[in-house]
Design a protein around this motif. Structure first.
Motif, PDB file in Angstrom:
ATOM      1  N   ASN A  24       0.829  -1.204   0.000  1.00  0.00           N
ATOM      2  CA  ASN A  24       0.000   0.000   0.000  1.00  0.00           C
ATOM      3  C   ASN A  24       0.865   1.257   0.000  1.00  0.00           C
ATOM      4  O   ASN A  24       0.557   2.228  -0.697  1.00  0.00           O
ATOM      5  CB  ASN A  24      -0.923   0.000   1.225  1.00  0.00           C
ATOM      6  N   ILE A  27       2.226   1.849  -3.449  1.00  0.00           N
ATOM      7  CA  ILE A  27       1.212   2.467  -4.311  1.00  0.00           C
ATOM      8  C   ILE A  27       1.117   3.967  -4.027  1.00  0.00           C
ATOM      9  O   ILE A  27       1.059   4.792  -4.947  1.00  0.00           O
ATOM     10  CB  ILE A  27      -0.152   1.786  -4.110  1.00  0.00           C
ATOM     11  N   GLN A  28       1.137   4.338  -2.743  1.00  0.00           N
ATOM     12  CA  GLN A  28       1.048   5.747  -2.370  1.00  0.00           C
ATOM     13  C   GLN A  28       2.232   6.543  -2.907  1.00  0.00           C
ATOM     14  O   GLN A  28       2.068   7.660  -3.416  1.00  0.00           O
ATOM     15  CB  GLN A  28       0.977   5.873  -0.855  1.00  0.00           C
ATOM     16  N   PRO A  68      -4.121   4.239  -9.490  1.00  0.00           N
ATOM     17  CA  PRO A  68      -4.068   3.883  -8.070  1.00  0.00           C
ATOM     18  C   PRO A  68      -5.388   3.335  -7.537  1.00  0.00           C
ATOM     19  O   PRO A  68      -5.394   2.451  -6.683  1.00  0.00           O
ATOM     20  CB  PRO A  68      -3.707   5.210  -7.384  1.00  0.00           C
ATOM     21  N   ARG A  72      -5.556  -0.178  -5.644  1.00  0.00           N
ATOM     22  CA  ARG A  72      -6.079  -0.328  -4.282  1.00  0.00           C
ATOM     23  C   ARG A  72      -7.260  -1.294  -4.253  1.00  0.00           C
ATOM     24  O   ARG A  72      -7.431  -2.054  -3.284  1.00  0.00           O
ATOM     25  CB  ARG A  72      -6.482   1.033  -3.727  1.00  0.00           C
ATOM     26  N   ARG A  73      -8.064  -1.267  -5.301  1.00  0.00           N
ATOM     27  CA  ARG A  73      -9.173  -2.207  -5.387  1.00  0.00           C
ATOM     28  C   ARG A  73      -8.653  -3.641  -5.471  1.00  0.00           C
ATOM     29  O   ARG A  73      -9.166  -4.541  -4.798  1.00  0.00           O
ATOM     30  CB  ARG A  73     -10.021  -1.876  -6.613  1.00  0.00           C
ATOM     31  N   LEU A  75      -5.780  -4.624  -4.364  1.00  0.00           N
ATOM     32  CA  LEU A  75      -5.149  -4.921  -3.077  1.00  0.00           C
ATOM     33  C   LEU A  75      -6.179  -5.380  -2.056  1.00  0.00           C
ATOM     34  O   LEU A  75      -5.909  -6.286  -1.252  1.00  0.00           O
ATOM     35  CB  LEU A  75      -4.405  -3.676  -2.575  1.00  0.00           C
ATOM     36  N   ARG A  76      -7.363  -4.774  -2.068  1.00  0.00           N
ATOM     37  CA  ARG A  76      -8.414  -5.199  -1.135  1.00  0.00           C
ATOM     38  C   ARG A  76      -8.877  -6.623  -1.423  1.00  0.00           C
ATOM     39  O   ARG A  76      -9.211  -7.370  -0.508  1.00  0.00           O
ATOM     40  CB  ARG A  76      -9.612  -4.235  -1.213  1.00  0.00           C
ATOM     41  N   HIS A  81      -0.516  -7.598   2.076  1.00  0.00           N
ATOM     42  CA  HIS A  81      -0.090  -6.250   2.425  1.00  0.00           C
ATOM     43  C   HIS A  81       1.417  -6.021   2.341  1.00  0.00           C
ATOM     44  O   HIS A  81       1.856  -4.881   2.336  1.00  0.00           O
ATOM     45  CB  HIS A  81      -0.570  -5.907   3.841  1.00  0.00           C
TER      46      HIS A  81
END
Length: 211
Positions: A24, A27-28, A68, A72-73, A75-76, A81
């Motif tokens: 995460n 990605i940020q 992004p 993130r989608r 990743l969920r 993680h």
């Protein structure tokens, strides 16, 4: 804002990306790098050109929000993680990134560029960003982290494109962004296949996937 400051921030994000194990956070940082690159034409004083403003806005929207959002989608859904066991460890990755950055400075110094046409460290930053993206692609096991590497690789291409940004047709950058879309979507399909088949996103399982 000074273009040299933005270039320094890009170089800092490169080192942060190879040093972090949290997907995460990677990605940020990639989002931050994309937004910085979107602001670069404005910092270079090119905001007087409408097509360059449109290109910068598109780059910020795509790199800073849309892609992004997709990552993130994903990743969920995969619920992973951290990049726990990369092919190349984080300390070694930092050393390689530093070596690549140094080599980029040497290579850029020997390129036949027009003096004073661009910020002094634009080309070294582009080469270093390309190297960082490639390093993430080949040194990480998780497909999502490799997608981040692909994004960083494209960021290096974008930096190179700024060398000819005043003469470059909008279609050239549009083509780069479309290639980026295709790459992300393909990697999304790959991630889904790996997760469905193996309940993991480790790309080592790619060799076991069958039609």
């Amino acid at each position: 804002m000074s273009p040299d400051l933005l270039i320094a921030l890009v170089m800092l994000t490169n080192f942060t990306l190879v040093a972090t194990s949290r997907i995460n956070k990677a990605i940020q940082v990639a989002v931050a790098q994309g937004v910085i690159l979107g602001l670069m034409p404005l910092a270079m004083g090119l905001g007087r050109h409408v097509h360059i403003l449109a290109m910068a806005a598109a780059a910020i929207a795509v790199k800073g929000w849309f892609i992004p959002f997709l990552l993130r989608r994903a990743l969920r859904h995969v619920k992973i993680h951290r990049e726990v066991d990369p092919f190349i460890g984080y300390t070694a990755s930092l050393l390689l990134c530093a070596a690549g950055t140094g080599l980029s400075l040497v290579l850029a110094h020997n390129l036949p560029l027009k003096p004073g046409a661009t910020p002094a460290f634009l080309v070294p930053a582009a080469l270093a960003t390309l190297f960082t993206g490639f390093l993430l692609l080949v040194s990480r096991r998780k497909a999502l982290t490799q997608v981040v590497g692909y994004l960083v690789l494209e960021n290096g291409i974008y930096l190179f494109a700024l060398l000819l940004v005043e003469d470059m047709p909008v279609l050239v950058e549009t083509g780069i962004l479309l290639d980026l879309f295709v790459g992300v979507f393909v990697m999304g399909i790959v991630i889904n296949h790996i997760r469905t088949a193996f309940d993991s996103t480790d790309t080592r399982h790619l060799a076991e996937l069958k039609d």
